[in-house]
Design a protein around this motif. Structure first.
Motif, PDB file in Angstrom:
ATOM      1  N   GLY A 128      58.940  29.581   1.400  1.00 34.15           N
ATOM      2  CA  GLY A 128      57.712  28.869   0.998  1.00 34.15           C
ATOM      3  C   GLY A 128      57.619  28.554  -0.480  1.00 34.15           C
ATOM      4  O   GLY A 128      56.581  28.095  -0.957  1.00 34.15           O
ATOM      5  N   ARG A 323      58.184  36.570  -0.576  1.00 34.32           N
ATOM      6  CA  ARG A 323      57.162  37.241   0.237  1.00 34.32           C
ATOM      7  C   ARG A 323      57.367  38.749   0.242  1.00 34.32           C
ATOM      8  O   ARG A 323      56.412  39.516   0.245  1.00 34.32           O
ATOM      9  N   VAL A 370      52.171  24.846   1.934  1.00 31.74           N
ATOM     10  CA  VAL A 370      52.849  25.470   3.071  1.00 31.74           C
ATOM     11  C   VAL A 370      51.815  25.668   4.165  1.00 31.74           C
ATOM     12  O   VAL A 370      50.713  26.157   3.900  1.00 31.74           O
ATOM     13  N   TRP A 372      51.179  27.729   7.305  1.00 28.54           N
ATOM     14  CA  TRP A 372      51.698  28.967   7.914  1.00 28.54           C
ATOM     15  C   TRP A 372      51.063  29.151   9.301  1.00 28.54           C
ATOM     16  O   TRP A 372      49.839  29.043   9.433  1.00 28.54           O
ATOM     17  N   ILE A 380      50.463  36.635   4.968  1.00 25.99           N
ATOM     18  CA  ILE A 380      51.626  36.204   4.166  1.00 25.99           C
ATOM     19  C   ILE A 380      52.125  37.380   3.332  1.00 25.99           C
ATOM     20  O   ILE A 380      53.297  37.507   3.021  1.00 25.99           O
ATOM     21  N   LEU A 388      58.652  33.909   8.464  1.00 26.66           N
ATOM     22  CA  LEU A 388      57.357  33.529   9.038  1.00 26.66           C
ATOM     23  C   LEU A 388      57.386  32.050   9.409  1.00 26.66           C
ATOM     24  O   LEU A 388      57.781  31.225   8.594  1.00 26.66           O
ATOM     25  N   LYS A 390      56.544  28.382   9.619  1.00 27.98           N
ATOM     26  CA  LYS A 390      55.806  27.599   8.622  1.00 27.98           C
ATOM     27  C   LYS A 390      56.344  26.184   8.558  1.00 27.98           C
ATOM     28  O   LYS A 390      57.459  25.908   9.009  1.00 27.98           O
TER      29      LYS A 390
END
Ligand code: NIG
Ligand code: FE
Length: 401
Positions: A128, A323, A370, A372, A380, A388, A390
């Motif tokens: 992301g 992340r 982004v 999600w 997040i 994840l 996205k």
């Protein structure tokens, strides 16, 4: 071309908070956000394209504001040594550490450096990240610093990301200048930096202020040169000891001072007064098994903006997920998920001087976001690693990941 992105909720991160808009829509025009708000307030207009985000949570594209992601080789063997009890400082003193990456980086061609950096940075992009800062600092002479900075510019041309390049020639002492650190600093200030800047390769200047690198007086000399070239300043400060580098950075109106485990209350006050961002690097904290925490409470009390970054580098933070760093920012440093998200969006934008255009979702800013597939933005930060689901939109275009 106007595009409508509908059926989403938005954590805009305006003012460093979630600042949520539920049941929202975004209109992009070219690279920018043309309109943002609740769907029911969407002005009647014609759209070239309508994209259904299926109830996703939209955040600004993440910003990794401190990386050393261009380098030759890696240091996994040192990692083994450290786990057998040899310290980072001891490894550095015996010719390993940064010096070993300098050797590997000097040996690598531009093509090799680009190829290996792209692999790492693609991991961040998939996580992301749509804006990244990358430092030189493993070349330590004109030709090799230039090689690194040129690779950084090529990364900007290759990936759908905003890339800022920082010259970190004052990272360590090159072997050619052994026992002559003042002479190396003069070489940076009189030759390297002005030339590299003239070639359009430098967006900011950084240095490593530490007992095993450069003294505050030497760093100040670099800052003066940066100032005379109108280049913004950043600093690695107070990572292993307290030398007052962060106060010095604040005195020079630095965009950020980074690491900061050993900073004092006085440093915090100086940074607050100057508006210098505190960039915390939980990956390096974790990987070096540091036990001294940066003074979170005091930073917050004095209203210093806190950013978080991967510090992606081969020695102290081989971190391929921002992340994961965000989770560490919350679990290790006790930032709330909301503060953590601000730390990799709007506060990270401030750390790069990009706050007018990046870091939050507002009309007129770049359309980097982004979408999600999650129930709440705190997710997040909550999940540890993994991929994840996205969709990534950079400059108004969906990125294929
Ligand atoms: O941010 N502190 C200095 N620079 C890097 C480490 C560089 C290295 O060990 O290769 C850092 O932690
Ligand atoms: Fe660093």
């Amino acid at each position: 071309m106007k595009k409508l992105w509908k059926n989403c909720h938005i954590a805009t991160m305006q003012a460093g908070q979630y600042s949520n808009i539920e049941n929202a829509a975004i209109v992009t025009l070219g690279q920018q956000i043309h309109w943002i708000g609740t769907f029911k307030d969407l002005p009647a207009d014609a759209y070239a394209e309508t994209i259904d985000l299926n109830g996703a949570w939209v955040t600004p594209g993440l910003i990794d504001c401190h990386t050393h992601s261009v380098f030759g080789g890696n240091r996994s063997v040192e990692f083994e040594k450290r786990l057998q009890g040899v310290s980072y400082a001891e490894i550095a003193a015996s010719g390993g550490g940064i010096a070993s990456t300098v050797r590997a980086t000097r040996e690598a061609s531009e093509e090799q450096l680009l190829a290996s950096a792209l692999k790492r940075i693609r991991c961040l992009l998939k996580d992301g990240v749509t804006t990244i800062e990358i430092k030189s600092g493993y070349g330590l002479d004109y030709a090799n610093e230039r090689k690194m900075l040129r690779v950084i510019r090529q990364i900007a041309e290759t990936l759908p990301m905003t890339v800022r390049s920082t010259c970190l020639a004052a990272h360590a002492l090159p072997p050619e200048y052994q026992d002559q650190s003042d002479a190396y600093i003069e070489h940076i200030c009189n030759d390297m930096l002005p030339k590299l800047h003239q070639e359009g390769l430098v967006d900011a200047v950084d240095a490593f202020c530490e007992y095993l690198a450069f003294s505050p007086a030497q760093v100040e000399r670099v800052f003066k040169t940066a100032q005379s070239l109108n280049l913004p300043i950043k600093l690695h400060a107070e990572q292993l000891s307290s030398l007052g580098g962060s106060s010095l950075a604040a005195r020079y109106q630095a965009l950020s001072a980074d690491h900061l485990e050993f900073m004092t209350e006085e440093d915090v006050k100086a940074m607050a007064a100057a508006g210098t961002v505190a960039v915390l690097l939980p990956g390096a904290f974790y990987f070096l098994r540091e036990t001294k925490y940066p003074p979170l409470e005091s930073l917050q009390q004095h209203g210093v903006r806190i950013a978080l970054s991967s510090d992606l580098n081969p020695g102290t933070s081989p971190a391929l997920s921002l992340r994961l760093m965000m989770n560490m920012g919350s679990t290790l440093f006790r930032l709330t998920p909301e503060q953590t998200l601000a730390a990799v969006t709007i506060h990270a934008a401030h750390a790069l001087g990009l706050q007018e255009t990046h870091g939050s979702l507002e009309q007129g800013k770049v359309a980097d976001f982004v979408a999600w597939d999650i129930e709440h933005p705190s997710e997040i930060v909550y999940w540890l690693g993994g991929d994840l689901p996205k969709r990534i939109i950079q400059h108004g275009n969906e990125v294929s990941i």
